[in-house]
Design a protein around this motif. Structure first.
Motif, short mmCIF file in Angstrom:
data_model
loop_
_atom_site.label_atom_id
_atom_site.label_comp_id
_atom_site.label_asym_id
_atom_site.label_seq_id
_atom_site.Cartn_x
_atom_site.Cartn_y
_atom_site.Cartn_z
N ARG A 230 -11.07 -9.62 -13.08
CA ARG A 230 -9.84 -10.37 -13.35
C ARG A 230 -8.72 -9.98 -12.40
O ARG A 230 -7.88 -10.83 -12.06
CB ARG A 230 -9.38 -10.13 -14.79
CG ARG A 230 -10.38 -10.52 -15.85
CD ARG A 230 -9.78 -10.40 -17.25
NE ARG A 230 -9.38 -9.04 -17.59
CZ ARG A 230 -8.14 -8.68 -17.92
NH1 ARG A 230 -7.17 -9.58 -17.95
NH2 ARG A 230 -7.87 -7.41 -18.23
N PHE A 231 -8.66 -8.72 -12.00
CA PHE A 231 -7.60 -8.23 -11.12
C PHE A 231 -8.17 -8.00 -9.73
O PHE A 231 -9.33 -7.62 -9.56
CB PHE A 231 -7.04 -6.91 -11.65
CG PHE A 231 -6.24 -7.01 -12.92
CD1 PHE A 231 -6.22 -8.17 -13.68
CD2 PHE A 231 -5.48 -5.93 -13.35
CE1 PHE A 231 -5.48 -8.26 -14.86
CE2 PHE A 231 -4.73 -5.98 -14.51
CZ PHE A 231 -4.74 -7.15 -15.27
N THR A 232 -7.30 -8.17 -8.72
CA THR A 232 -7.68 -7.92 -7.34
C THR A 232 -6.58 -7.13 -6.65
O THR A 232 -5.44 -7.59 -6.60
CB THR A 232 -7.93 -9.22 -6.58
OG1 THR A 232 -8.95 -9.99 -7.25
CG2 THR A 232 -8.37 -8.93 -5.15
N ILE A 233 -6.94 -5.97 -6.12
CA ILE A 233 -5.99 -5.17 -5.35
C ILE A 233 -6.20 -5.46 -3.88
O ILE A 233 -7.33 -5.66 -3.42
CB ILE A 233 -6.16 -3.66 -5.66
CG1 ILE A 233 -5.04 -2.84 -5.00
CG2 ILE A 233 -7.54 -3.16 -5.24
CD1 ILE A 233 -5.05 -1.37 -5.42
N ALA A 234 -5.09 -5.49 -3.14
CA ALA A 234 -5.16 -5.73 -1.70
C ALA A 234 -4.02 -4.99 -1.02
O ALA A 234 -3.06 -4.58 -1.69
CB ALA A 234 -5.08 -7.23 -1.41
N ARG A 235 -4.13 -4.82 0.28
CA ARG A 235 -3.07 -4.15 1.02
C ARG A 235 -2.87 -4.82 2.36
O ARG A 235 -3.80 -5.42 2.92
CB ARG A 235 -3.38 -2.66 1.20
CG ARG A 235 -4.59 -2.35 2.05
CD ARG A 235 -4.91 -0.86 2.00
NE ARG A 235 -3.79 -0.04 2.48
CZ ARG A 235 -3.62 1.23 2.16
NH1 ARG A 235 -4.46 1.85 1.37
NH2 ARG A 235 -2.58 1.90 2.66
N ASP A 236 -1.65 -4.69 2.87
CA ASP A 236 -1.31 -5.18 4.19
C ASP A 236 -0.61 -4.02 4.90
O ASP A 236 0.60 -3.80 4.70
CB ASP A 236 -0.41 -6.40 4.09
CG ASP A 236 -0.14 -7.04 5.44
OD1 ASP A 236 -0.23 -6.34 6.48
OD2 ASP A 236 0.18 -8.24 5.47
N ASN A 237 -1.34 -3.28 5.69
CA ASN A 237 -0.76 -2.10 6.33
C ASN A 237 0.32 -2.46 7.35
O ASN A 237 1.25 -1.68 7.57
CB ASN A 237 -1.86 -1.27 6.98
CG ASN A 237 -2.71 -0.53 5.95
OD1 ASN A 237 -2.30 -0.33 4.81
ND2 ASN A 237 -3.90 -0.13 6.36
N ALA A 238 0.21 -3.62 7.92
CA ALA A 238 1.23 -4.04 8.88
C ALA A 238 2.58 -4.25 8.19
O ALA A 238 3.64 -4.03 8.79
CB ALA A 238 0.80 -5.32 9.58
N LYS A 239 2.54 -4.68 6.95
CA LYS A 239 3.76 -4.92 6.18
C LYS A 239 4.09 -3.75 5.25
O LYS A 239 5.11 -3.79 4.56
CB LYS A 239 3.63 -6.20 5.36
CG LYS A 239 3.49 -7.46 6.21
CD LYS A 239 3.42 -8.69 5.35
CE LYS A 239 3.32 -9.96 6.20
NZ LYS A 239 3.22 -11.18 5.37
N ASN A 240 3.22 -2.75 5.22
CA ASN A 240 3.44 -1.59 4.35
C ASN A 240 3.52 -1.98 2.88
O ASN A 240 4.39 -1.49 2.13
CB ASN A 240 4.71 -0.83 4.76
CG ASN A 240 4.49 0.67 4.87
OD1 ASN A 240 3.39 1.13 5.17
ND2 ASN A 240 5.54 1.44 4.65
#
Length: 123
Positions: A67-77
């Motif tokens: 149900r949940f999804t974690i994500a990251r954008d290192n360029a945007k911190n």
């Protein structure tokens, strides 16, 4: 020391969706694993999800998997948590956290915390 600021919480009906965001400042989080935790009233803070420094390894609590999804954008911190099919049991304050290493298991302890954002799911 990194500062973490969550946003995106609010009130939603059962079955609805919310997307939480965590903006980091003070230093880059690109070398750190990141995670989300939550704390419901009268309960201990619990692990929700964690993502490794490049996003290649992800863990979820059994209660949110699928149900949940974690994500990251290192360029945007930034780190995000997309929450779908919400139910009243998901009501809690949600915290963004950073870890001292680039990979974190659900049992590991973060070293930095945000101030939290309230998520309320009505039935």
């Amino acid at each position: 020391q990194v500062q973490l600021l969550e946003s995106g919480g609010g009130l939603v009906q059962t079955g609805g969706s919310l997307r939480l965001s965590c903006a980091a400042s003070g230093r880059s989080i690109s070398d750190s694993a990141m995670g989300w935790f939550r704390q419901a009233p009268g309960q201990e803070r619990e692990f929700v999800a964690a993502i490794s420094w490049r996003g290649g390894t992800i863990y979820y609590a059994a209660s949110v998997k699928g149900r949940f999804t974690i994500a990251r954008d290192n360029a945007k911190n930034t780190v995000s948590l997309q929450m779908n099919s919400l139910n009243p049991e998901d009501t809690a304050v949600y915290y963004c956290a950073s870890y001292p290493h680039n990979l974190a298991l659900p049992t590991h302890t973060p070293d930095n915390w945000g101030q939290g954002t309230q998520v309320t799911v009505s039935s």
